[in-house]
Every structure is written in structure tokens, then in C-alpha cells.
Design a protein around this motif. Structure first.
Motif, PDB file in Angstrom:
ATOM      1  N   GLN A   1      -6.950  18.557  22.558  1.00  0.00           N
ATOM      2  CA  GLN A   1      -6.974  17.939  21.236  1.00  0.00           C
ATOM      3  C   GLN A   1      -7.396  18.943  20.167  1.00  0.00           C
ATOM      4  OE1 GLN A   1     -10.141  15.146  20.460  1.00  0.00           O
ATOM      5  NE2 GLN A   1      -8.823  13.860  19.166  1.00  0.00           N
ATOM      6  N   LYS A   2      -8.427  19.718  20.461  1.00  0.00           N
ATOM      7  CA  LYS A   2      -8.923  20.687  19.486  1.00  0.00           C
ATOM      8  C   LYS A   2      -7.879  21.755  19.181  1.00  0.00           C
ATOM      9  CE  LYS A   2     -12.784  23.854  18.575  1.00  0.00           C
ATOM     10  NZ  LYS A   2     -14.086  24.371  19.073  1.00  0.00           N
ATOM     11  N   LEU A   3      -7.144  22.192  20.216  1.00  0.00           N
ATOM     12  CA  LEU A   3      -6.129  23.230  20.032  1.00  0.00           C
ATOM     13  C   LEU A   3      -4.806  22.670  19.519  1.00  0.00           C
ATOM     14  CD1 LEU A   3      -6.818  25.234  23.306  1.00  0.00           C
ATOM     15  CD2 LEU A   3      -7.357  25.977  20.969  1.00  0.00           C
ATOM     16  N   GLY A   4      -4.656  21.334  19.557  1.00  0.00           N
ATOM     17  CA  GLY A   4      -3.436  20.705  19.069  1.00  0.00           C
ATOM     18  C   GLY A   4      -2.248  20.886  19.981  1.00  0.00           C
ATOM     19  N   VAL A   5      -2.478  20.931  21.293  1.00  0.00           N
ATOM     20  CA  VAL A   5      -1.373  21.146  22.228  1.00  0.00           C
ATOM     21  C   VAL A   5      -1.378  20.091  23.332  1.00  0.00           C
ATOM     22  CG1 VAL A   5      -1.364  23.624  21.800  1.00  0.00           C
ATOM     23  CG2 VAL A   5      -2.694  22.724  23.708  1.00  0.00           C
ATOM     24  N   SER A   6      -0.201  19.776  23.832  1.00  0.00           N
ATOM     25  CA  SER A   6      -0.064  18.884  24.986  1.00  0.00           C
ATOM     26  C   SER A   6       0.602  19.585  26.159  1.00  0.00           C
ATOM     27  CB  SER A   6       0.760  17.650  24.620  1.00  0.00           C
ATOM     28  OG  SER A   6       2.082  18.029  24.241  1.00  0.00           O
ATOM     29  N   ALA A   7       1.264  20.709  25.890  1.00  0.00           N
ATOM     30  CA  ALA A   7       1.971  21.452  26.933  1.00  0.00           C
ATOM     31  C   ALA A   7       1.996  22.924  26.555  1.00  0.00           C
ATOM     32  CB  ALA A   7       3.400  20.926  27.099  1.00  0.00           C
ATOM     33  N   ILE A   8       1.861  23.778  27.567  1.00  0.00           N
ATOM     34  CA  ILE A   8       1.801  25.222  27.324  1.00  0.00           C
ATOM     35  C   ILE A   8       2.768  25.933  28.265  1.00  0.00           C
ATOM     36  CG2 ILE A   8       0.321  27.261  27.272  1.00  0.00           C
ATOM     37  CD1 ILE A   8      -2.079  25.367  26.954  1.00  0.00           C
ATOM     38  N   TYR A   9       3.611  26.767  27.676  1.00  0.00           N
ATOM     39  CA  TYR A   9       4.510  27.639  28.438  1.00  0.00           C
ATOM     40  C   TYR A   9       3.889  29.031  28.474  1.00  0.00           C
ATOM     41  CZ  TYR A   9       8.426  30.987  28.799  1.00  0.00           C
ATOM     42  OH  TYR A   9       9.230  32.045  29.125  1.00  0.00           O
ATOM     43  N   ALA A  10       3.838  29.632  29.661  1.00  0.00           N
ATOM     44  CA  ALA A  10       3.196  30.939  29.826  1.00  0.00           C
ATOM     45  C   ALA A  10       4.188  31.895  30.478  1.00  0.00           C
ATOM     46  CB  ALA A  10       1.938  30.805  30.671  1.00  0.00           C
ATOM     47  N   PRO A  11       4.968  32.649  29.685  1.00  0.00           N
ATOM     48  CA  PRO A  11       6.083  33.434  30.234  1.00  0.00           C
ATOM     49  C   PRO A  11       5.702  34.536  31.207  1.00  0.00           C
ATOM     50  CG  PRO A  11       5.735  33.940  27.905  1.00  0.00           C
ATOM     51  CD  PRO A  11       4.886  32.748  28.217  1.00  0.00           C
ATOM     52  N   GLY A  12       4.467  35.038  31.157  1.00  0.00           N
ATOM     53  CA  GLY A  12       4.122  36.126  32.062  1.00  0.00           C
ATOM     54  C   GLY A  12       3.047  35.788  33.064  1.00  0.00           C
ATOM     55  N   ALA A  13       2.524  34.571  33.019  1.00  0.00           N
ATOM     56  CA  ALA A  13       1.351  34.212  33.818  1.00  0.00           C
ATOM     57  C   ALA A  13       1.729  33.727  35.214  1.00  0.00           C
ATOM     58  CB  ALA A  13       0.533  33.156  33.091  1.00  0.00           C
ATOM     59  N   TYR A  14       0.713  33.554  36.050  1.00  0.00           N
ATOM     60  CA  TYR A  14       0.903  33.113  37.431  1.00  0.00           C
ATOM     61  C   TYR A  14       1.554  31.730  37.459  1.00  0.00           C
ATOM     62  CZ  TYR A  14      -0.337  32.398  42.384  1.00  0.00           C
ATOM     63  OH  TYR A  14      -0.301  32.170  43.735  1.00  0.00           O
ATOM     64  N   PHE A  15       1.035  30.820  36.653  1.00  0.00           N
ATOM     65  CA  PHE A  15       1.635  29.490  36.485  1.00  0.00           C
ATOM     66  C   PHE A  15       2.414  29.490  35.171  1.00  0.00           C
ATOM     67  CE2 PHE A  15      -2.146  28.749  39.090  1.00  0.00           C
ATOM     68  CZ  PHE A  15      -1.614  28.023  40.148  1.00  0.00           C
ATOM     69  N   SER A  16       3.667  29.060  35.208  1.00  0.00           N
ATOM     70  CA  SER A  16       4.516  29.173  34.016  1.00  0.00           C
ATOM     71  C   SER A  16       4.364  28.005  33.052  1.00  0.00           C
ATOM     72  CB  SER A  16       5.990  29.293  34.426  1.00  0.00           C
ATOM     73  OG  SER A  16       6.410  28.147  35.151  1.00  0.00           O
ATOM     74  N   ASN A  17       3.909  26.851  33.543  1.00  0.00           N
ATOM     75  CA  ASN A  17       3.816  25.678  32.685  1.00  0.00           C
ATOM     76  C   ASN A  17       2.555  24.875  32.992  1.00  0.00           C
ATOM     77  OD1 ASN A  17       6.924  26.021  33.561  1.00  0.00           O
ATOM     78  ND2 ASN A  17       6.815  25.450  31.416  1.00  0.00           N
ATOM     79  N   VAL A  18       1.872  24.453  31.942  1.00  0.00           N
ATOM     80  CA  VAL A  18       0.700  23.584  32.055  1.00  0.00           C
ATOM     81  C   VAL A  18       0.912  22.425  31.085  1.00  0.00           C
ATOM     82  CG1 VAL A  18      -1.786  23.371  31.731  1.00  0.00           C
ATOM     83  CG2 VAL A  18      -0.838  25.495  32.656  1.00  0.00           C
ATOM     84  N   THR A  19       0.861  21.200  31.572  1.00  0.00           N
ATOM     85  CA  THR A  19       1.090  20.045  30.706  1.00  0.00           C
ATOM     86  C   THR A  19       0.073  18.951  30.999  1.00  0.00           C
ATOM     87  OG1 THR A  19       2.637  19.023  32.277  1.00  0.00           O
ATOM     88  CG2 THR A  19       3.575  20.465  30.604  1.00  0.00           C
ATOM     89  N   LEU A  20      -0.279  18.204  29.948  1.00  0.00           N
ATOM     90  CA  LEU A  20      -1.006  16.963  30.162  1.00  0.00           C
ATOM     91  C   LEU A  20      -0.083  15.998  30.888  1.00  0.00           C
ATOM     92  CD1 LEU A  20      -2.697  16.502  26.661  1.00  0.00           C
ATOM     93  CD2 LEU A  20      -3.885  16.997  28.810  1.00  0.00           C
ATOM     94  N   ASP A  21      -0.652  15.173  31.750  1.00  0.00           N
ATOM     95  CA  ASP A  21       0.169  14.254  32.530  1.00  0.00           C
ATOM     96  C   ASP A  21       0.926  13.287  31.620  1.00  0.00           C
ATOM     97  OD1 ASP A  21       1.266  13.207  34.789  1.00  0.00           O
ATOM     98  OD2 ASP A  21      -0.506  12.108  35.438  1.00  0.00           O
ATOM     99  N   PHE A  22       2.010  12.701  32.155  1.00  0.00           N
ATOM    100  CA  PHE A  22       2.795  11.743  31.394  1.00  0.00           C
ATOM    101  C   PHE A  22       1.934  10.547  30.995  1.00  0.00           C
ATOM    102  CE2 PHE A  22       6.100  13.881  33.924  1.00  0.00           C
ATOM    103  CZ  PHE A  22       7.044  14.150  32.952  1.00  0.00           C
TER     104      PHE A  22
END
Length: 642
Positions: A475-496
Motif C-alpha cells: 500500500q505504501k509503495l502503491g503496487v499490487s504486482a512487481i515484475y523483476a526482469p533480472g531477479a531469481y523470481f520474475s513476478n511477485v503479486t498480491l493474491d487474487f
């Protein structure tokens, strides 16, 4: 900072919920359950015969955390079969059981096949369903967590009912017969929640790949990594030339193949990777490719080096505004309807509703709403008094006709359970397992059919569910989903955000919730099949601690500006590891364009073999739930006739 100090900072030594039980006795993560030796089992009070952990009242796989998916104990027997280490099964026990139908595989295709067979052959039909995992559903995996007295549900595999308007009459008919009305998801899925909190997607650029850790919000909800404004691009840690190219790529209307007709462009783009299109035709700085590299992982499980430019154009990737490509008539399910047809545990609820229909008393209730919180009674799955039995922890190792396949009356199926080989017989057999194991189960098949079955290479992937104490950092960062093109995990999302029946999504950022985290291991630079093989080997050899350490490190770096502390905010982790993940979908970048369906290896491979039929999503080359259902229906129709 030393490695030990870093681990302490990440919380590697902290207690998290990791429940793993064998007959109610807690065991270490990684201990083999199915492949364990009888002596080892007897040491824990499990008798050599019968081996029946499901009968213990504490047996409940959905609540186990740690390393799940293709868990230890589910794959070792199959690997022994593949490698010719099958001497221990030479002396198999005859169970003395005979069925009208034996199904190998309790995923959605196998359960649907049992459902359709009973529908055609009658309610008294005797059916046995075998599965190598400790839970039913196959890739439709249910993960349960507890936040105090509150139940949190996650999906460990098969995710949603995609584009139900495109389902066949058999597939949508099955859902309706089970009591699933997809229109209700418009009510249950809160499409306004994240917007009301002003949450959008973001891209995380990691130091190892881009030289600095930086979280860059996007302006709208788009495919990961393809929507950057001038303000966004200025924050991306890439070369100035790459920033200019990124803006040019997104906004310019240029025909990069002016000398070709629209159809010639299509043919060229099908055989050109998106990476090569960017470098050779758009002529972007190499840093632009790094931005997009992993953006295709959530769909194709490989990067843009192994996905055609034409497929990326269909998905809405930038660079094609001025190309005047021919209108595509190919189905793209994800764009036809909103992506909201989702149970809180994904398509595990479909598998559970199938089970409730097949095995009375296994799951209480009768609606699509009450299935969500219903607790399965695993002791009822393999009940001798039931005409349909589901036998878990049982890996099939042979399916052979009793006589000439052309006129045999029965099929004998050998399976390994608790380290002991057993035999059962069925008038018919449906192999609803992975295609590549079938040649080992049926060595008497023709070489042509075995070669076709072995053609597919399952797509490896990791679906990780992480329970966090709250989601205030998002909430503070204003994001619900994050794409990480170079990281170990490519996608992090809040659940549906789905609430239905007695289940309520934690809609307040102060509440504990689940994160869904994606990793699709691959080896850029190789063809897609070799990348999948490399990824599979990585997953089989990766320990839970490796996943956990990378997860804590990445979440901490992504969300630290929002106040997230991986040491205190992570409460439980379930890593659903699928070395043999989703069905292989043909990649025209590396393969011929089949002119007729009959030429496709999956069609050749699924042909009936005497009394043995084949049903799985591999048999159609598409990793969708409706495909699994349709193939189950087809296999049954091959048994009962048109």
C-alpha cells in the motif's frame, strides 16, 4: 557482512510454518514418503503392508508447507523406471482387484475421465484412480495457511478458468453439472479493490543485472515490463541510449520490414525471436533487451530470446504499431474475457468438486461456494465399499494388455506404493499422466507412437505462496504486482482478491495475506526444449533453503522502502516445485508449422492402444484446464464408442 550475518538479517533462522507429516509424525522436509523403504517406514510405526498413510486422521496435504508441488516421494519411482532401476518391483503383489476402468493420474483430466466414464457406463461402474502424489488434483494444487483462526488459500499450480466463453460444450457442461456458474465470479472477484487503494504494477531492477536496486512504478495495468512513460524511463538504471530506444519502441509508428507484404512479415516474425527483432530490426541498445527478457516467463516459461516476435505482437508488446500485420484469427483466451474466473485455491476447487461427485463423503457440501472452505476426508478416498476409489502415493510403472492388444479383454496395471509393487486389472485403462512416461509404462507400443509421446518436454516452473503478516508495504509503495526482469523470481503479486461463501479475502492492508511468486528456470540462448530440460534439472537439485534465501532477499530489497522486513513479516512459505510442469505448447520459432492436426506429435501420441487410452493436457499441446477436460472426454468416448 558475512553469509551467516546476512542469513540472520533475512530471517533464515526464524521459525516459519513448515508442516510435513507422515502418519501424523512430523518429519524433515525432503524426506521421501512414497519411495521410502519398508524398514524406514516400520521404524515410524507404519506397517509394511498395507501402506495407508491417508487413513491417519492427521493426514492433510493441503496444509503442508515447505517444498510441495512435485514433492519428494512423488518422482523417485518414475525416475527409477526411466533409468532401468526396477529390479525391486519384479515381485509384485496381486491386489486381487478388478475394475471396469483404471485411470493413472488424479489430475483434472484423470478425474474428469472417471466422471465421464461413470456418466456413460453407469453409477455402479468400478473405477480406480492412481496417483503418485500425496494429494489429488495434479497441478491443480491447493495450499492452505492459517492467520490465527482465519484460513488463507493459495493456488500452487493450475490458476484460473480462462475464457470460459471459449470452452467446448463438454468442458463447460462438466463445470455446470458440478455446480460451477462462472458468472458468479463477477460478484466474487473484487475488480475495484486495488484501484481503490491506488495500487499499480511496478518493475524491480536488481543490482546484479542493472547496477542498482530500483523499484519503478508503471502508469497502468499492462503486461509486465511494456508500459513506460518518460517519467518512468528516466528512473530505469540503463544506458541513456537505451532509455531513448525504449521510448522510441513504445511510441513510434515504424514499419521495420517495409519491403515485405503483411503475410511475409508474419512469416518472418514467426521465425524471429522478439530479442532478435529488437536488436536486428528496431536496432535498440542491448539494455532494452534486458528490460524485456523475463517478461514472457509467466506465459511461455522462457525469455524473449525463445519467444517469437509474432507471439509478442499478439500479446501487445511494443514495436509493431507501424507493421500492418495481418489480422490474426488464432484464439488468444487471455484477451477474450476478464481474468476473474478464479477460485481462492485456483482450479483445485474444480478437482475437489469432481472428487465430491465421484466419492461420496469425501468432501461435504454441494455448491461452488461451500467447496472453498470444505475439508477433504482423505480416509474416504480409497474406500473398498465405494465403486470409485482414489489411491494416492501410488506410482504406476507398467500398463500391459493381458494378451494381444488387438483382442485382449483386460489391462494389468502395476504400481508402486510404500516401496512395494502391486498389480490390479481393468477392463479398460486411461493413462492421464505425463506423456513422456507412457513409453516406459507401455514398452510394447509402436516406436512411432512412443517417439511422438516423448516429443513433448514439460515446462518447469515454481509457484511459491508466501504468507506475510500484512501488506502495508504494498500500500505504501502503491503496487499490487512487481515484475523483476533480472531477479531469481520474475513476478511477485498480491493474491487474487476473491471472496466467496465463508471465505473472505484479506481486503485490509493490515491483515495477513498471501503473495504469489513465480520462477520459471531456463537457460537463455538455447532452444526452448533445451531450456526446459536445464530448468528441470535445476529444480530437482534445488533445496528448499535456496528458494527461501532468494525469496527473503528479493522481497526485502523490493519492499524495504515500504517498511517490509523479511525476518519478521514472512510467516510461512510453500514452494510448489514442478520440474514437469505445464503441457508443452509447440513453439513455431524452433519447430515446423504443422499443416494438419494429424501431423502434430501430440495427436499421433494420443491414439488408442488397444484397451489403453490417453488423456491429459499434453495430448492436445495446450496447458489449459478445458484442454485437460476435453482430453478426458475424448478418451472415454474412445472406450464407449461414438
Amino acid at each position: 557482512m558475512s553469509g551467516e550475518d546476512q542469513d540472520r538479517k533475512l530471517g533464515m533462522g526464524h521459525e516459519i510454518t513448515r508442516r510435513d507429516f507422515l502418519n501424523g509424525i512430523s518429519i524433515a522436509v525432503g524426506t521421501s514418503l512414497v519411495g521410502a523403504s519398508p524398514t524406514w517406514l516400520e521404524a515410524f510405526g507404519v506397517p509394511k503392508s498395507p501402506f495407508a498413510p491417508e487413513k491417519d486422521p492427521d493426514y492433510y496435504p493441503p496444509a503442508q508447507t515447505g517444498l510441495r508441488g512435485a514433492h519428494d516421494g512423488s518422482w523417485e519411482v518414475a525416475h527409477d523406471l526411466r533409468d532401468g532401476r526396477d529390479k525391486d518391483w519384479a515381485e509384485s503383489l496381486d491386489d486381487g482387484e478388478s475394475y471396469d476402468l483404471v485411470v493413472v493420474g488424479a489430475g483434472i483430466s484423470g478425474l474428469a475421465a472417471a466422471y465421464f466414464y461413470r456418466k456413460f457406463a453407469g453409477t455402479q461402474s468400478k473405477i480406480l484412480v492412481l496417483d503418485n502424489h500425496d494429494d489429488f488434483g495434479g497441478h491443480a494444487k491447493r495450499n492452505e495457511f492459517q492467520a490465527g483462526k482465519r484460513l488463507l488459500l493459495g493456488y500452487g499450480g493450475s490458476q484460473s478458468i480462462e475464457a470460459p466463453g471459449n470452452y467446448s460444450k463438454e468442458a463447460i457442461g462438466l463445470l455446470r453439472e458440478l455446480g460451477i456458474d462462472v458468472r458468479r465470479f463477477y460478484k466474487y472477484y473484487d475488480q475495484k479493490l486495488f484501484d481503490s487503494l491506488h495500487l499499480k504494477e511496478a518493475v524491480f531492477f536488481d543490482q546484479e543485472t542493472f547496477g542498482a536496486d530500483r523499484l519503478v512504478p508503471q502508469q497502468g495495468l499492462h503486461y509486465f515490463g511494456v508500459d513506460f512513460t518518460l517519467e518512468n524511463v528516466s528512473q530505469i538504471p540503463i544506458a541513456d541510449a537505451a532509455r531513448k530506444d525504449l521510448l522510441r519502441l513504445q511510441h513510434a509508428s515504424v514499419d521495420y520490414m517495409p519491403d515485405l507484404t503483411p503475410e511475409q512479415k508474419r512469416s518472418r516474425l514467426i521465425k524471429t525471436s522478439y530479442k532478435d527483432f529488437l536488436l536486428q530490426y528496431v536496432k535498440v541498445h542491448p539494455d532494452v533487451v534486458k528490460v524485456f527478457q523475463s517478461s514472457t516467463h509467466d506465459i511461455y516459461a522462457v525469455g524473449v530470446d525463445a519467444v517469437s516476435a509474432y507471439d509478442c505482437a499478439r500479446e501487445g508488446y511494443p514495436g509493431f504499431k507501424g507493421m500492418s500485420l495481418p489480422q490474426s484469427h488464432e484464439q488468444n483466451p487471455e484477451k477474450d474475457e476478464p481474468y476473474i474466473f478464479h477460485f481462492p485455491d485456483g482450479n483445485a476447487s474444480i478437482a475437489r468438486m469432481l472428487l465430491r461427485s465421484l466419492v461420496p463423503g469425501a468432501l461435504p457440501g454441494h455448491t461452488m461456494e461451500d467447496i472453498v472452505t470444505a475439508r477433504a476426508n482423505y480416509a474416504r478416498l480409497d474406500d473398498a465399499s465405494s465403486p470409485i476409489r482414489i489411491r494416492l502415493n501410488s506410482t504406476a510403472v507398467k500398463a500391459r494388455h493381458m494378451g494381444d492388444p488387438a483382442n485382449a479383454k483386460e489391462v494389468e496395471v502395476t504400481y508402486v506404493r510404500g516401496g512395494q509393487a502391486h498389480r490390479v486389472r481393468g477392463t479398460n485403462c486411461i493413462l492421464a499422466c505425463y506423456n513422456m512416461i507412457i513409453p516406459y509404462l507401455c514398452p510394447e507400443m509402436s516406436e512411432k507412437q512412443k517417439e511422438a509421446l516423448a516429443y513433448c518436454v514439460k515446462i518447469p516452473l515454481v509457484y511459491t505462496n508466501v504468507q506475510i503478516s500484512n501488506w502495508k508495504a504494498f500500500q505504501k509503495l502503491g503496487v499490487s504486482a512487481i515484475y523483476a526482469p533480472g531477479a531469481y523470481f520474475s513476478n511477485v503479486t498480491l493474491d487474487f482478491p476473491v471472496s466467496m461463501g465463508d471465505y473472505h479475502f484479506p481486503g485490509s492492508p493490515a491483515e495477513s495475506c498471501l503473495l504469489h511468486v513465480l520462477r520459471t528456470p531456463c537457460a537463455p540462448g538455447q532452444n526452448c526444449k533445451d531450456q526446459y530440460r536445464a530448468g528441470r534439472w535445476e529444480l530437482v537439485s534445488t533445496k528448499f533453503e535456496t528458494f527461501e534465501r532468494n525469496l527473503r532477499d528479493q522481497l526485502g530489497r523490493m519492499l524495504s522502502a515500504g517498511g517490509f522486513d523479511p525476518a519478521s513479516d514472512i510467516q510461512a512459505i510453500t514452494v510448489n516445485r514442478w520440474p514437469h510442469g505445464y503441457a508443452y505448447e509447440y513453439n513455431a520459432l524452433f519447430e515446423p508449422l504443422y499443416q494438419a492436426a494429424s501431423e502434430r506429435p501430440c495427436v499421433i501420441g494420443r491414439q488408442p492402444f488397444g484397451r489403453i487410452k490417453i488423456a491429459n493436457s499434453d495430448a492436445d499441446g495446450h496447458a489449459y484446464t478445458n484442454t485437460a477436460i476435453d482430453q478426458g472426454y475424448r478418451a472415454v468416448r474412445e472406450i464407449v464408442g461414438a
